[in-house]
Motif scaffolding. Structure first.
Motif, PDB file in Angstrom:
ATOM      1  N   VAL A   1       9.449   8.356  -8.328  1.00  0.00           N
ATOM      2  CA  VAL A   1      10.816   7.637  -7.753  1.00  0.00           C
ATOM      3  C   VAL A   1      10.950   8.389  -6.231  1.00  0.00           C
ATOM      4  N   ALA A   2      10.582   9.810  -6.072  1.00  0.00           N
ATOM      5  CA  ALA A   2      10.652  10.157  -4.617  1.00  0.00           C
ATOM      6  C   ALA A   2       9.668   9.681  -3.720  1.00  0.00           C
ATOM      7  N   ALA A   3       8.266   9.349  -4.304  1.00  0.00           N
ATOM      8  CA  ALA A   3       7.430   8.715  -3.471  1.00  0.00           C
ATOM      9  C   ALA A   3       7.840   7.207  -3.157  1.00  0.00           C
ATOM     10  N   ALA A   4       8.618   6.585  -4.184  1.00  0.00           N
ATOM     11  CA  ALA A   4       9.209   5.282  -3.678  1.00  0.00           C
ATOM     12  C   ALA A   4       9.950   5.329  -2.628  1.00  0.00           C
ATOM     13  N   VAL A   5      10.911   6.090  -2.809  1.00  0.00           N
ATOM     14  CA  VAL A   5      12.090   6.292  -1.908  1.00  0.00           C
ATOM     15  C   VAL A   5      11.482   6.660  -0.219  1.00  0.00           C
ATOM     16  N   ARG A   6      10.465   7.726  -0.498  1.00  0.00           N
ATOM     17  CA  ARG A   6      10.062   7.775   0.896  1.00  0.00           C
ATOM     18  C   ARG A   6       9.173   6.893   1.396  1.00  0.00           C
ATOM     19  N   GLY A   7       8.640   5.952   0.884  1.00  0.00           N
ATOM     20  CA  GLY A   7       7.944   4.711   1.230  1.00  0.00           C
ATOM     21  C   GLY A   7       8.962   3.512   1.714  1.00  0.00           C
ATOM     22  N   MET A   8      10.030   3.554   1.241  1.00  0.00           N
ATOM     23  CA  MET A   8      11.108   2.812   1.795  1.00  0.00           C
ATOM     24  C   MET A   8      11.770   3.282   3.191  1.00  0.00           C
ATOM     25  N   SER A   9      11.857   4.525   3.024  1.00  0.00           N
ATOM     26  CA  SER A   9      12.399   5.195   4.303  1.00  0.00           C
ATOM     27  C   SER A   9      11.478   4.998   5.656  1.00  0.00           C
ATOM     28  N   HIS A  10      10.109   4.615   5.521  1.00  0.00           N
ATOM     29  CA  HIS A  10       9.250   4.603   6.432  1.00  0.00           C
ATOM     30  C   HIS A  10       8.994   3.114   6.711  1.00  0.00           C
TER      31      HIS A  10
ATOM     32  N   ARG B   1       0.626  -1.246  -0.130  1.00  0.00           N
ATOM     33  CA  ARG B   1      -0.048  -0.094  -0.051  1.00  0.00           C
ATOM     34  C   ARG B   1       0.867   1.171   0.048  1.00  0.00           C
ATOM     35  N   ARG B   2       2.091   1.203   0.636  1.00  0.00           N
ATOM     36  CA  ARG B   2       2.746   2.399   0.884  1.00  0.00           C
ATOM     37  C   ARG B   2       3.423   2.688  -0.518  1.00  0.00           C
ATOM     38  N   TYR B   3       3.447   1.906  -1.426  1.00  0.00           N
ATOM     39  CA  TYR B   3       3.899   1.946  -2.738  1.00  0.00           C
ATOM     40  C   TYR B   3       2.666   2.541  -3.755  1.00  0.00           C
ATOM     41  N   GLY B   4       1.627   2.426  -3.600  1.00  0.00           N
ATOM     42  CA  GLY B   4       0.619   2.508  -4.514  1.00  0.00           C
ATOM     43  C   GLY B   4       0.665   3.998  -5.128  1.00  0.00           C
ATOM     44  N   SER B   5       0.983   5.102  -4.474  1.00  0.00           N
ATOM     45  CA  SER B   5       1.206   6.280  -5.034  1.00  0.00           C
ATOM     46  C   SER B   5       2.390   6.306  -6.048  1.00  0.00           C
ATOM     47  N   ALA B   6       3.348   5.897  -5.470  1.00  0.00           N
ATOM     48  CA  ALA B   6       4.538   5.885  -6.199  1.00  0.00           C
ATOM     49  C   ALA B   6       4.216   5.103  -7.686  1.00  0.00           C
ATOM     50  N   VAL B   7       3.655   3.705  -7.659  1.00  0.00           N
ATOM     51  CA  VAL B   7       3.406   3.072  -8.833  1.00  0.00           C
ATOM     52  C   VAL B   7       2.368   3.834  -9.842  1.00  0.00           C
ATOM     53  N   LEU B   8       1.324   4.366  -9.418  1.00  0.00           N
ATOM     54  CA  LEU B   8       0.558   5.381 -10.218  1.00  0.00           C
ATOM     55  C   LEU B   8       1.154   6.443 -10.857  1.00  0.00           C
ATOM     56  N   LEU B   9       2.097   7.051 -10.164  1.00  0.00           N
ATOM     57  CA  LEU B   9       2.693   8.315 -10.622  1.00  0.00           C
ATOM     58  C   LEU B   9       3.960   7.698 -11.850  1.00  0.00           C
ATOM     59  N   LEU B  10       4.473   6.583 -11.643  1.00  0.00           N
ATOM     60  CA  LEU B  10       5.454   6.028 -12.426  1.00  0.00           C
ATOM     61  C   LEU B  10       4.604   5.662 -13.604  1.00  0.00           C
ATOM     62  N   LEU B  11       3.648   4.847 -13.458  1.00  0.00           N
ATOM     63  CA  LEU B  11       2.950   4.338 -14.856  1.00  0.00           C
ATOM     64  C   LEU B  11       2.333   5.524 -15.651  1.00  0.00           C
ATOM     65  N   THR B  12       2.085   6.499 -15.110  1.00  0.00           N
ATOM     66  CA  THR B  12       1.314   7.699 -15.707  1.00  0.00           C
ATOM     67  C   THR B  12       2.516   8.497 -16.351  1.00  0.00           C
ATOM     68  N   GLY B  13       3.549   8.608 -15.640  1.00  0.00           N
ATOM     69  CA  GLY B  13       4.556   9.360 -16.342  1.00  0.00           C
ATOM     70  C   GLY B  13       5.134   8.619 -17.440  1.00  0.00           C
ATOM     71  N   GLY B  14       5.186   7.168 -17.201  1.00  0.00           N
ATOM     72  CA  GLY B  14       5.985   6.377 -18.333  1.00  0.00           C
ATOM     73  C   GLY B  14       5.116   6.438 -19.564  1.00  0.00           C
ATOM     74  N   ALA B  15       3.812   6.426 -19.444  1.00  0.00           N
ATOM     75  CA  ALA B  15       2.714   6.517 -20.336  1.00  0.00           C
ATOM     76  C   ALA B  15       2.972   7.936 -21.156  1.00  0.00           C
ATOM     77  N   VAL B  16       3.100   8.782 -20.734  1.00  0.00           N
ATOM     78  CA  VAL B  16       3.040  10.062 -21.173  1.00  0.00           C
ATOM     79  C   VAL B  16       4.321  10.243 -21.817  1.00  0.00           C
ATOM     80  N   LEU B  17       5.504   9.942 -21.344  1.00  0.00           N
ATOM     81  CA  LEU B  17       6.688   9.779 -22.213  1.00  0.00           C
ATOM     82  C   LEU B  17       6.877   8.962 -23.379  1.00  0.00           C
ATOM     83  N   ARG B  18       6.097   7.763 -23.014  1.00  0.00           N
ATOM     84  CA  ARG B  18       5.926   6.835 -24.435  1.00  0.00           C
ATOM     85  C   ARG B  18       5.450   7.395 -25.747  1.00  0.00           C
TER      86      ARG B  18
END
Length: 249
Positions: free
Chosen positions: A51-60, A2-19
């Motif tokens: 990436v920032a959200a994922a790092v923050r999730g790992m730190s907590h 659950r703590r990585y949910g926002s990170a996954v969503l941001l990465l998927l959306t950003g990856g789709a836009v860049l693609r």
């Protein structure tokens, strides 16, 4: 997870836009070319935030694991706690779909949803057309001149236009383009009825074609009777869909 949910969503959306914007021209299905830099910047920012959200999730992690252990102990004592709506993970599906299966450009279905809308510009003269044996012209430009031009600038000219095929009643068919101002959301339809071909020879719906022919006058200028304009076709050639399928205003 659950703590990585926002990170996954941001990465998927950003990856789709860049693609669709940085690694190809798929973005032209949705917006004008001038908006590409904004898409690239937006996609990059979303990736960085992910990436920032994922790092923050790992730190907590340690803190959350301690909380989870505490919750388990409380549940064993008969208390119930909500862990948040897991349905929020469904938000990743649109981003994943855009990343893996980008929607196609608007086509005949979108064109058929819009009734013919005569512009409020009124009739008048248009600037002279460029010289040339065969004039390449957009469907929107041809339509405007055929319906509103009192100078009849299309008279005697051989023109060529490219668009996708839509069908009407009684065997009629049209070369059609969608016209955008900013993006696909504001698309409107321009179409030209093709004459000079047998109904059985009409291309299939959504086929892209280049049509060469001459203007056929129809109805009184500036009225419903002049719409849609006519083209007496001499050649109809199937072509590939252009990278940018929309015409600009």
């Amino acid at each position: 997870m659950r703590r990585y949910g926002s990170a996954v969503l941001l990465l998927l959306t950003g990856g789709a836009v860049l693609r669709i914007s940085l690694f190809g021209d798929l973005y032209l299905r949705y917006v004008q070319a001038a908006l590409r830099p904004y898409l690239v910047v937006s996609g990059s920012l979303l990736i960085l935030l992910g990436v920032a959200a994922a790092v923050r999730g790992m730190s907590h992690r340690d803190h959350q694991e301690a909380q989870a252990q505490e919750h388990e102990e409380e549940e064993e004592e008969g208390h119930s706690h909500s862990h948040g709506p897991r349905i929020a993970w469904l938000l990743t599906l649109p981003a994943l779909a855009l990343l893996l299966f980008p929607p196609p450009a608007l086509g005949s279905y979108s064109a058929s949803r819009e009734q013919a809308r005569l512009a409020a510009q009124g009739v008048g003269t248009f600037p002279p057309l460029p010289a040339g044996k065969v004039l390449d012209i957009s469907v929107a430009q041809y339509s405007s001149r055929a319906v509103y031009d009192t100078g009849h600038s299309l008279k005697g000219r051989t023109v060529r236009m490219t668009g996708f095929v839509t069908h009407g009643s009684n065997g009629t068919w049209y070369v059609t383009r969608l016209v955008v101002t900013c993006c696909a959301a504001d698309a409107t339809t321009s179409k030209v009825e093709i004459r000079g071909t047998e109904a059985d020879d009409a291309p299939q719906t959504d086929t892209w074609v280049a049509v060469t022919g001459t203007w056929l006058p129809k109805g009184k200028l500036g009225t419903d009777g002049a719409w849609p304009p006519l083209l007496d076709a001499t050649t109809v050639t199937q072509v590939k869909q252009p990278a940018d399928p929309y015409e600009k205003r």
